[in-house]
Design a protein around this motif. Structure first.
Motif, PDB file in Angstrom:
ATOM      1  N   ILE A  86     -14.587  -3.533  18.189  1.00  0.00           N
ATOM      2  CA  ILE A  86     -13.780  -4.427  17.202  1.00  0.00           C
ATOM      3  C   ILE A  86     -12.734  -5.266  17.926  1.00  0.00           C
ATOM      4  O   ILE A  86     -12.322  -5.153  19.158  1.00  0.00           O
ATOM      5  CB  ILE A  86     -13.202  -3.529  16.088  1.00  0.00           C
ATOM      6  N   GLU A  87     -11.767  -6.145  17.279  1.00  0.00           N
ATOM      7  CA  GLU A  87     -10.991  -6.907  17.602  1.00  0.00           C
ATOM      8  C   GLU A  87      -9.573  -6.302  18.315  1.00  0.00           C
ATOM      9  O   GLU A  87      -9.350  -5.441  17.335  1.00  0.00           O
ATOM     10  CB  GLU A  87     -10.585  -8.133  16.766  1.00  0.00           C
ATOM     11  N   TYR A  88      -9.197  -6.260  19.247  1.00  0.00           N
ATOM     12  CA  TYR A  88      -8.087  -5.498  19.961  1.00  0.00           C
ATOM     13  C   TYR A  88      -7.432  -6.206  21.127  1.00  0.00           C
ATOM     14  O   TYR A  88      -7.959  -7.010  21.664  1.00  0.00           O
ATOM     15  CB  TYR A  88      -8.398  -4.055  20.013  1.00  0.00           C
ATOM     16  N   ASP A  89      -6.105  -5.717  21.221  1.00  0.00           N
ATOM     17  CA  ASP A  89      -5.252  -6.175  22.419  1.00  0.00           C
ATOM     18  C   ASP A  89      -5.358  -5.212  23.666  1.00  0.00           C
ATOM     19  O   ASP A  89      -5.337  -5.572  24.587  1.00  0.00           O
ATOM     20  CB  ASP A  89      -3.862  -6.624  22.120  1.00  0.00           C
ATOM     21  N   ALA A  90      -5.020  -4.149  22.979  1.00  0.00           N
ATOM     22  CA  ALA A  90      -4.605  -2.977  23.866  1.00  0.00           C
ATOM     23  C   ALA A  90      -5.267  -1.526  23.385  1.00  0.00           C
ATOM     24  O   ALA A  90      -5.437  -1.373  22.261  1.00  0.00           O
ATOM     25  CB  ALA A  90      -3.301  -2.525  24.333  1.00  0.00           C
ATOM     26  N   THR A 104     -12.997   3.971  29.112  1.00  0.00           N
ATOM     27  CA  THR A 104     -12.248   3.124  29.934  1.00  0.00           C
ATOM     28  C   THR A 104     -12.984   2.079  30.863  1.00  0.00           C
ATOM     29  O   THR A 104     -12.428   0.987  30.911  1.00  0.00           O
ATOM     30  CB  THR A 104     -11.657   4.159  30.982  1.00  0.00           C
ATOM     31  N   LYS A 105     -14.031   2.135  31.346  1.00  0.00           N
ATOM     32  CA  LYS A 105     -14.989   1.325  31.860  1.00  0.00           C
ATOM     33  C   LYS A 105     -15.375   0.197  31.062  1.00  0.00           C
ATOM     34  O   LYS A 105     -15.367  -1.100  31.474  1.00  0.00           O
ATOM     35  CB  LYS A 105     -16.268   2.082  32.504  1.00  0.00           C
ATOM     36  N   THR A 106     -15.788   0.575  29.766  1.00  0.00           N
ATOM     37  CA  THR A 106     -16.073  -0.627  28.810  1.00  0.00           C
ATOM     38  C   THR A 106     -14.856  -1.483  28.636  1.00  0.00           C
ATOM     39  O   THR A 106     -14.933  -2.753  28.642  1.00  0.00           O
ATOM     40  CB  THR A 106     -16.317   0.115  27.477  1.00  0.00           C
ATOM     41  N   ALA A 107     -13.778  -0.919  28.307  1.00  0.00           N
ATOM     42  CA  ALA A 107     -12.385  -1.988  28.090  1.00  0.00           C
ATOM     43  C   ALA A 107     -12.192  -2.614  29.521  1.00  0.00           C
ATOM     44  O   ALA A 107     -11.757  -3.714  29.449  1.00  0.00           O
ATOM     45  CB  ALA A 107     -11.342  -0.863  27.867  1.00  0.00           C
ATOM     46  N   ALA A 108     -12.456  -1.886  30.478  1.00  0.00           N
ATOM     47  CA  ALA A 108     -12.283  -2.740  31.873  1.00  0.00           C
ATOM     48  C   ALA A 108     -13.261  -4.011  31.912  1.00  0.00           C
ATOM     49  O   ALA A 108     -12.807  -5.092  32.286  1.00  0.00           O
ATOM     50  CB  ALA A 108     -12.356  -1.755  32.949  1.00  0.00           C
ATOM     51  N   ASP A 109     -14.418  -3.708  31.555  1.00  0.00           N
ATOM     52  CA  ASP A 109     -15.590  -4.697  31.554  1.00  0.00           C
ATOM     53  C   ASP A 109     -15.349  -5.728  30.533  1.00  0.00           C
ATOM     54  O   ASP A 109     -15.483  -7.000  31.018  1.00  0.00           O
ATOM     55  CB  ASP A 109     -17.004  -4.171  31.164  1.00  0.00           C
ATOM     56  N   GLN A 110     -14.414  -5.581  29.552  1.00  0.00           N
ATOM     57  CA  GLN A 110     -13.976  -6.531  28.688  1.00  0.00           C
ATOM     58  C   GLN A 110     -12.710  -7.383  28.959  1.00  0.00           C
ATOM     59  O   GLN A 110     -12.327  -8.246  28.354  1.00  0.00           O
ATOM     60  CB  GLN A 110     -13.855  -5.991  27.164  1.00  0.00           C
ATOM     61  N   GLY A 111     -12.116  -6.943  30.245  1.00  0.00           N
ATOM     62  CA  GLY A 111     -10.865  -7.671  30.651  1.00  0.00           C
ATOM     63  C   GLY A 111      -9.836  -7.194  29.757  1.00  0.00           C
ATOM     64  O   GLY A 111      -8.742  -8.232  29.640  1.00  0.00           O
ATOM     65  N   LYS A 112      -9.570  -6.004  29.036  1.00  0.00           N
ATOM     66  CA  LYS A 112      -8.587  -5.722  28.382  1.00  0.00           C
ATOM     67  C   LYS A 112      -7.441  -5.142  28.865  1.00  0.00           C
ATOM     68  O   LYS A 112      -7.482  -4.773  30.071  1.00  0.00           O
ATOM     69  CB  LYS A 112      -9.123  -4.699  27.026  1.00  0.00           C
ATOM     70  N   VAL A 133     -11.895  -3.398  36.540  1.00  0.00           N
ATOM     71  CA  VAL A 133     -10.438  -3.982  36.394  1.00  0.00           C
ATOM     72  C   VAL A 133     -10.115  -5.241  37.261  1.00  0.00           C
ATOM     73  O   VAL A 133      -9.712  -6.301  36.660  1.00  0.00           O
ATOM     74  CB  VAL A 133      -9.400  -2.881  36.757  1.00  0.00           C
ATOM     75  N   ALA A 134     -10.478  -5.401  38.655  1.00  0.00           N
ATOM     76  CA  ALA A 134     -10.207  -6.518  39.310  1.00  0.00           C
ATOM     77  C   ALA A 134     -11.044  -7.623  38.858  1.00  0.00           C
ATOM     78  O   ALA A 134     -10.618  -8.651  38.780  1.00  0.00           O
ATOM     79  CB  ALA A 134     -10.300  -6.186  40.714  1.00  0.00           C
ATOM     80  N   LYS A 135     -12.512  -7.425  39.037  1.00  0.00           N
ATOM     81  CA  LYS A 135     -13.261  -8.337  38.529  1.00  0.00           C
ATOM     82  C   LYS A 135     -13.130  -8.941  37.232  1.00  0.00           C
ATOM     83  O   LYS A 135     -13.497 -10.231  37.044  1.00  0.00           O
ATOM     84  CB  LYS A 135     -14.690  -7.778  38.577  1.00  0.00           C
ATOM     85  N   ASN A 136     -12.783  -8.309  36.063  1.00  0.00           N
ATOM     86  CA  ASN A 136     -12.712  -8.879  34.747  1.00  0.00           C
ATOM     87  C   ASN A 136     -11.152  -9.061  34.632  1.00  0.00           C
ATOM     88  O   ASN A 136     -10.872  -9.257  33.287  1.00  0.00           O
ATOM     89  CB  ASN A 136     -13.363  -7.993  33.820  1.00  0.00           C
ATOM     90  N   SER A 137     -10.307  -9.043  35.276  1.00  0.00           N
ATOM     91  CA  SER A 137      -8.925  -9.258  35.158  1.00  0.00           C
ATOM     92  C   SER A 137      -8.218  -8.543  33.924  1.00  0.00           C
ATOM     93  O   SER A 137      -7.352  -9.046  33.267  1.00  0.00           O
ATOM     94  CB  SER A 137      -8.569 -10.839  34.908  1.00  0.00           C
ATOM     95  N   ALA A 138      -8.760  -7.125  33.946  1.00  0.00           N
ATOM     96  CA  ALA A 138      -8.188  -6.328  32.969  1.00  0.00           C
ATOM     97  C   ALA A 138      -6.811  -5.897  33.472  1.00  0.00           C
ATOM     98  O   ALA A 138      -6.474  -6.141  34.657  1.00  0.00           O
ATOM     99  CB  ALA A 138      -9.031  -5.137  32.715  1.00  0.00           C
TER     100      ALA A 138
END
Ligand SMILES: NC(=O)c1ccc[n+]([C@@H]2O[C@H](COP(=O)([O-])OP(=O)(O)OC[C@H]3O[C@@H](n4cnc5c(N)ncnc54)[C@H](OP(=O)(O)O)[C@@H]3O)[C@@H](O)[C@H]2O)c1
Length: 385
Positions: A86-90, A104-112, A133-138
């Motif tokens: 769903i749509e979210y910021d954090a 945690t990994k899913t959110a990192a992959d999404q760059g969140k 986190v680094a690759k997806n600028s999370a």
């Protein structure tokens, strides 16, 4: 308006986060949350916040429970990580245990923006999560109080020169057995283990604080978060829990980060980051600084801390084995099947039993995690108290 998802809303960190959201409804909207067993509490929260979606992670969930969410017009997901569609910021990851790693990994992959209370995520699969986190600028903002304090101290000292830092030092309260002898700890009962002197937390982390497994997990977490090896990480006992972390500089000086022992500070810092949190609790009175003192960690009282420190320094699969073996042993302890004193030996057994092997994906680490749990179950088979 920040759209926030809270994973583990019915827990102790989840409750603290809700207090902050309730105080600032103009700033935050709770768009989704997960719970595991506490349906009644989840219903109460949903009535107030009217989220878009919820997830219940309990595999034995009743059909009526799922029906309830559908009738309320709230999307229902069986898996926590699906909630992140769903749509979210954090997202605040505040579930207990290595089960949090996939979300945690899913959110990192999404760059969140990830507000991470679930230290087990980084202990189990820190290299993979930090890479994503680094690759997806999370953005990863720690919520564990010691790491939140280090994060803030390091931010401030970056203005000077990060090469001037010699060590990151985490403080530990020493738990309920700090003044006990090793012989007295051998006689301890469950109710003594669950009586933490300074922090009010969920049961698992309270047990981990008494054994100081928690501090070993936190060293592992810090090594990933701040990219430090074990020569630059340390822990020390500070019984009043006012100083949460210390930076030691090469010039021989130290900086402390101080606040009352209340999770509202780190949770608010993470929720408002990169902006400043409003005044939530009073500062520690300067007159209370006379209570600040430090002690070394005694290996006779806290053997599990040293087992964990060694597993952390070895790296690879060993932090994951340490964590999973502890999770299994603690759940057996909480079910009254084993004694508190049996936890370190069970962890050590799992660490000795699993040979070193490469692990390069979350699935590999999840397999190791399961292996360690099975070894601990087998270890105690027929030996339950
Ligand atoms: N408490 C603290 O002060 C503190 C401080 C620093 C770091 N942390 C870290 O924050 C995390 C949460 O700690 P806590 O003390 O808040 O724990 P807690 O009070 O025990 O709450 C745990 C949360 O996780 C949910 N949960 C339980 N089993 C689950 C499973 N198998 N799958 C998914 N969700 C599950 C619970 O749901 P139900 O209640 O609905 O069953 C609850 O919402 C831990 O990683 C801990 O190390 C906590």
């Amino acid at each position: 308006m920040q759209k926030v998802i809270i994973l583990g809303i019915t827990g102790s960190v989840g409750a603290t986060a809700l207090r902050i959201l309730n105080n600032d409804p103009e700033k935050f909207y709770l768009t989704g949350f997960s719970y595991h067993s506490n349906f009644k509490q989840a219903q109460d929260i949903a009535r107030i916040w009217k989220p878009l979606a919820v997830s219940c992670t309990n595999p034995h969930i009743q059909a009526e429970e799922i029906e309830y969410w559908k009738k309320e017009g709230i999307l229902f997901f069986e898996r926590m990580e699906e909630l992140l569609s769903i749509e979210y910021d954090a997202v605040l990851v505040a579930v207990v245990g290595s089960i949090g790693a996939l979300a945690t990994k899913t959110a990192a992959d999404q760059g969140k923006r990830i507000l991470l209370a679930n230290k087990e995520s980084l202990v189990m699969a820190g290299s993979i999560i930090m890479e994503s986190v680094a690759k997806n600028s999370a953005t990863l903002v720690p919520v564990d109080s010691e790491h939140s304090s280090l994060f803030r101290l390091l931010h401030n000292s970056r203005a000077i020169d990060s090469r001037s830092i010699k060590k990151l030092i985490l403080t530990a309260s020493g738990g309920p057995f700090r003044t006990h002898t090793p012989e007295e700890i051998m006689q301890t009962r469950k109710e003594d283990v669950l009586k933490h002197p300074t922090w009010n937390m969920g049961q698992k982390i309270t047990v981990d604080s008494a054994s100081m497994v928690n501090k070993a997990l936190e060293l592992m977490e810090a090594s990933h978060l701040f990219g430090m090896d074990y020569n630059h990480l340390d822990a020390v006992i500070h019984s009043k829990s006012l100083v949460h972390a210390i930076l030691q500089y090469n010039d021989g000086s130290h900086s402390f980060h101080v606040s009352h022992p209340d999770m509202v500070y780190p949770v608010a810092h993470a929720l408002y980051y990169p902006h400043a949190a409003p005044e939530i609790l009073p500062s520690v009175a300067l007159g209370d600084y006379e209570q600040i003192s430090f002690e070394r960690i005694d290996p006779k009282k806290y053997p599990a801390f040293f087992i964990g420190k060694e597993a952390g320094a070895r790296g690879g699969i060993f932090p994951s084995i340490f964590n999973a073996a502890n999770e299994k042993a603690v759940s057996l302890f909480l079910e009254d099947k084993i004694r508190f004193q049996q936890i370190p030996a069970a962890i050590e057994h799992a660490l000795n039993k699993i040979p070193d092997q490469p692990a390069s994906s979350l699935e590999d680490f999840m397999e190791i995690d399961q292996m360690a749990r099975d070894i601990v179950s087998e270890y105690f088979k027929g030996k339950y108290a």
